[in-house]
Design a protein around this motif. Structure first.
Motif, PDB file in Angstrom:
ATOM      1  N   PHE A 444      32.869  43.014  67.346  1.00 52.73           N
ATOM      2  CA  PHE A 444      34.021  42.937  68.243  1.00 52.73           C
ATOM      3  C   PHE A 444      33.892  41.728  69.169  1.00 52.73           C
ATOM      4  O   PHE A 444      34.880  41.248  69.717  1.00 52.73           O
ATOM      5  CB  PHE A 444      34.157  44.218  69.077  1.00 52.73           C
ATOM      6  CG  PHE A 444      34.669  45.391  68.299  1.00 52.73           C
ATOM      7  CD1 PHE A 444      35.917  45.359  67.700  1.00 52.73           C
ATOM      8  CD2 PHE A 444      33.909  46.536  68.157  1.00 52.73           C
ATOM      9  CE1 PHE A 444      36.400  46.443  66.972  1.00 52.73           C
ATOM     10  CE2 PHE A 444      34.376  47.629  67.437  1.00 52.73           C
ATOM     11  CZ  PHE A 444      35.624  47.577  66.838  1.00 52.73           C
ATOM     12  N   SER A 445      32.667  41.243  69.354  1.00 54.31           N
ATOM     13  CA  SER A 445      32.442  40.101  70.245  1.00 54.31           C
ATOM     14  C   SER A 445      33.009  38.804  69.676  1.00 54.31           C
ATOM     15  O   SER A 445      33.128  37.806  70.390  1.00 54.31           O
ATOM     16  CB  SER A 445      30.941  39.928  70.515  1.00 54.31           C
ATOM     17  OG  SER A 445      30.261  39.546  69.322  1.00 54.31           O
ATOM     18  N   LEU A 446      33.365  38.785  68.388  1.00 57.13           N
ATOM     19  CA  LEU A 446      33.903  37.576  67.764  1.00 57.13           C
ATOM     20  C   LEU A 446      35.337  37.301  68.182  1.00 57.13           C
ATOM     21  O   LEU A 446      35.853  36.214  67.951  1.00 57.13           O
ATOM     22  CB  LEU A 446      33.857  37.713  66.235  1.00 57.13           C
ATOM     23  CG  LEU A 446      32.487  37.950  65.601  1.00 57.13           C
ATOM     24  CD1 LEU A 446      32.618  38.017  64.096  1.00 57.13           C
ATOM     25  CD2 LEU A 446      31.510  36.876  66.006  1.00 57.13           C
ATOM     26  N   TYR A 447      35.972  38.279  68.781  1.00 57.11           N
ATOM     27  CA  TYR A 447      37.377  38.160  69.151  1.00 57.11           C
ATOM     28  C   TYR A 447      37.497  38.041  70.668  1.00 57.11           C
ATOM     29  O   TYR A 447      36.660  38.551  71.407  1.00 57.11           O
ATOM     30  CB  TYR A 447      38.159  39.382  68.673  1.00 57.11           C
ATOM     31  CG  TYR A 447      38.125  39.581  67.173  1.00 57.11           C
ATOM     32  CD1 TYR A 447      39.187  39.178  66.378  1.00 57.11           C
ATOM     33  CD2 TYR A 447      37.020  40.182  66.570  1.00 57.11           C
ATOM     34  CE1 TYR A 447      39.158  39.371  65.002  1.00 57.11           C
ATOM     35  CE2 TYR A 447      36.974  40.368  65.193  1.00 57.11           C
ATOM     36  CZ  TYR A 447      38.045  39.958  64.414  1.00 57.11           C
ATOM     37  OH  TYR A 447      37.997  40.148  63.063  1.00 57.11           O
ATOM     38  N   PRO A 448      38.561  37.414  71.154  1.00 59.77           N
ATOM     39  CA  PRO A 448      38.747  37.305  72.605  1.00 59.77           C
ATOM     40  C   PRO A 448      39.184  38.632  73.207  1.00 59.77           C
ATOM     41  O   PRO A 448      39.628  39.545  72.492  1.00 59.77           O
ATOM     42  CB  PRO A 448      39.862  36.268  72.734  1.00 59.77           C
ATOM     43  CG  PRO A 448      40.629  36.380  71.458  1.00 59.77           C
ATOM     44  CD  PRO A 448      39.624  36.712  70.393  1.00 59.77           C
ATOM     45  N   LYS A 449      39.044  38.743  74.508  1.00 59.24           N
ATOM     46  CA  LYS A 449      39.550  39.925  75.197  1.00 59.24           C
ATOM     47  C   LYS A 449      41.065  40.014  75.023  1.00 59.24           C
ATOM     48  O   LYS A 449      41.761  39.004  74.915  1.00 59.24           O
ATOM     49  CB  LYS A 449      39.203  39.865  76.693  1.00 59.24           C
ATOM     50  CG  LYS A 449      37.771  40.244  76.985  1.00 59.24           C
ATOM     51  CD  LYS A 449      37.523  40.364  78.478  1.00 59.24           C
ATOM     52  CE  LYS A 449      36.085  40.847  78.728  1.00 59.24           C
ATOM     53  NZ  LYS A 449      35.802  40.976  80.172  1.00 59.24           N
ATOM     54  N   ASP A 450      41.552  41.240  75.011  1.00 57.55           N
ATOM     55  CA  ASP A 450      42.976  41.536  74.862  1.00 57.55           C
ATOM     56  C   ASP A 450      43.515  41.153  73.488  1.00 57.55           C
ATOM     57  O   ASP A 450      44.727  41.097  73.282  1.00 57.55           O
ATOM     58  CB  ASP A 450      43.819  40.837  75.949  1.00 57.55           C
ATOM     59  CG  ASP A 450      43.553  41.406  77.318  1.00 57.55           C
ATOM     60  OD1 ASP A 450      43.348  42.627  77.415  1.00 57.55           O
ATOM     61  OD2 ASP A 450      43.538  40.636  78.296  1.00 57.55           O
TER      62      ASP A 450
END
Length: 545
Positions: A444-450
């Motif tokens: 999940f860390s590969l994607y930006p917040k929101d």
């Protein structure tokens, strides 16, 4: 976090080495003994990794480097196993394609290649086994001991809770308290009666740090509860759902003796067997309308819960149990009414709570410039009181604007964390996951917040990276990956979740995203320069993992 991540990799590799497919392939290529010795050494190293987990607070640079070496060895070993699988598939293609003359030609070529491949693989396996032997021996330098385990990892334990709370310290939960009070006053949904209908269970569910325990305390200490119930009891279960120990805690909580007498009672009942304990429990609850709070439930074994609930039916009609949990599936198994899903605080309440923790009474009025920065700080807390308290505590009586701006601009995982702060609280949820979920979670860390996830945007990554495995060899990996999404949702990690039966849409909670970054900071690095608003697929992020 690295030691947990490496343990999951090692555990996954052990599963592959133990499978029938790899056992058959290793025999065919004459490397069975080498792979078997490697598997034995890896089993020992896995035990050392669990000890490293328990000693994580004492980690030194050398220990982290040791973990990194094990991880690299595991990745290299996985590459070799993948090459075995590819070679086996090539063999099947050769046998099933072309004319008889072409098959003979290909088989002769394949046979010559087979010996070359076997020699190369034998050398590589021997090299990897020697590397792992050396690293395993190095583990003793850090005072690690082999920990014997089943399939689960040793997890971080939460401190036991108690029932006391100062209502003046709680902000923004008055409506929630009244809603729970109304549920306590309602009859059993199937009508009050004997047996199952004499006792009603109310689950309070939400993400870690949201204030479930605090809400339960507010209700427990409300004067109206004293009028509704003849007996009040509070027990904290946390990781261990040991029925014997829970019964002891309930009996002790039910005792109205003096502290000295209660201590004597505890000493005496600790020596009772389970039959004597359940008899004592029934006597305590007999004919009394009671309220029992069971705080911090992690157990998802419904049979254990039903066994405990059966022992709690001796009270009067209208007795109630409040349970707090982070997991929706647990709430469904335990509750007799729909779960009370606790929401985050409003920004206004968050700011009031933040000011209460960061300033002495009346002090905030002197620093309007800091209050403005504080408004931006509380936004990142996403309504979670523990996060507000953690950041407020870190700035207590600190009036340096640059420090406040640093907190405002930093991700929470970059800030110093104490044992009772938000990330340790959330890590409990991470620790409790099965290993296949822990390994997937980091991505999940590969994607930006929101980032708005469509159902297949992250599951495609998991499948492509080999993180999703069929349980019987025949299941569709996309279906299994979709089940992973449901499990994460059940653990309160997602928000704005939409499932119309055909596609799934959701966001990852900001604080959960912080946790994913914290766990994966040494494993995954996003180097894409594409603006966040243009992210539509995982492939647009260039990832070094």
């Amino acid at each position: 976090m690295a030691e947990t991540f490496v343990y999951d990799i090692a555990n996954s590799l052990l599963g592959k080495l133990a499978s029938y497919v790899y056992g058959k392939a290793s025999q065919a290529y004459g490397v069975y003994d080498d792979l078997n010795n490697f598997k034995d050494t890896l089993s020992i190293v896995s035990g050392l990794l669990l000890d490293a987990e328990e000693k994580k607070n004492q980690q030194q640079h050398a220990l982290r480097e040791w973990l990194r070496q094990i991880q690299n060895i595991c990745y290299d070993a996985e590459d070799i196993l993948d090459r075995f699988e590819l070679q086996d598939k090539r063999k099947q293609v050769v046998k099933s394609s072309g004319s008889i003359r072409l098959k003979v030609r290909r088989l002769i070529f394949y046979s010559n290649n087979r010996f070359s491949f076997r020699d190369k693989m034998a050398c590589k396996i021997k090299e990897i086994r020697e590397r792992l032997d050396k690293v395993a021996a190095d583990g003793t330098r850090f005072g690690l001991a082999t920990v014997s385990v089943g399939s689960e990892l040793v997890v971080q334990r939460r401190e036991m809770t108690h029932s006391h709370v100062d209502a003046l310290d709680v902000i923004g939960r008055e409506n929630d308290k009244e809603n729970i009070m109304n549920l306590l006053m309602q009859p059993h949904p199937q009508g009050d009666g004997d047996g199952n209908n004499s006792l009603s269970v109310i689950p309070i569910m939400g993400i870690g740090g949201l204030g479930k325990t605090t809400l339960a305390k507010l209700v427990f200490n409300d004067k109206r509860v004293d009028q509704l119930f003849q007996l009040k009891m509070w027990v904290c279960v946390s990781n261990d759902f040991d029925i014997r120990q829970i019964i002891i805690k309930i009996i002790n909580s039910a005792s109205e003796s003096t502290p000295t007498a209660a201590y004597s009672l505890q000493e005496s009942i600790n020596n009772l067997d389970i039959e004597q304990l359940q008899s004592r429990l029934r006597y305590k609850l007999s004919c009394q309308k009671y309220l029992l709070v069971i705080d911090d439930i992690w157990n998802d074994d419904r049979a254990k819960w039903l066994q405990l609930k059966d022992l709690l039916k001796g009270g009067a009609i209208g007795s109630k149990i409040i349970v707090t949990t982070r997991t929706n599936s647990i709430a469904l198994k335990m509750g007799d009414v729909p779960s009370y899903v606790l929401k985050g605080l409003s920004e206004e309440n968050c700011l009031s709570l933040f000011i209460k923790w960061v300033f002495k009474e009346g002090e905030g009025e002197k620093y309007p410039n800091l209050i403005e920065i504080g408004k931006e700080i509380v936004k990142k807390c996403q309504g979670v009181p523990l996060a507000v308290r953690s950041l407020g505590s870190s700035l207590f009586s600190n009036f340096n604007v640059r420090k406040w701006e640093f907190v405002r601009d930093s991700e929470i995982w970059n800030l110093e964390q104490k044992e009772d702060d938000i990330l340790p609280a959330l890590k409990l949820s991470y620790d409790q996951m099965p290993s296949y979920l822990r390994h997937c979670f980091a991505y999940f860390s590969l994607y930006p917040k929101d980032y708005i996830f469509f159902g297949n945007s992250i599951t495609n990554v998991w499948v492509a990276l080999g993180l999703v495995e069929s349980r019987n060899g025949n299941e569709n990996l996309d279906i299994i990956a979709r089940e992973y999404i449901d499990e994460f949702h059940s653990r309160s990690f997602f928000q704005d979740f939409v499932d119309d039966g055909h596609f799934v849409l959701f966001k990852v909670h900001d604080l959960v995203h912080d946790l994913a970054l914290y766990i994966a900071k040494e494993e995954c690095v996003r180097t894409s320069t594409v603006p966040y608003s243009e992210y539509t697929q995982a492939s647009e992020a260039h990832v070094n993992c």
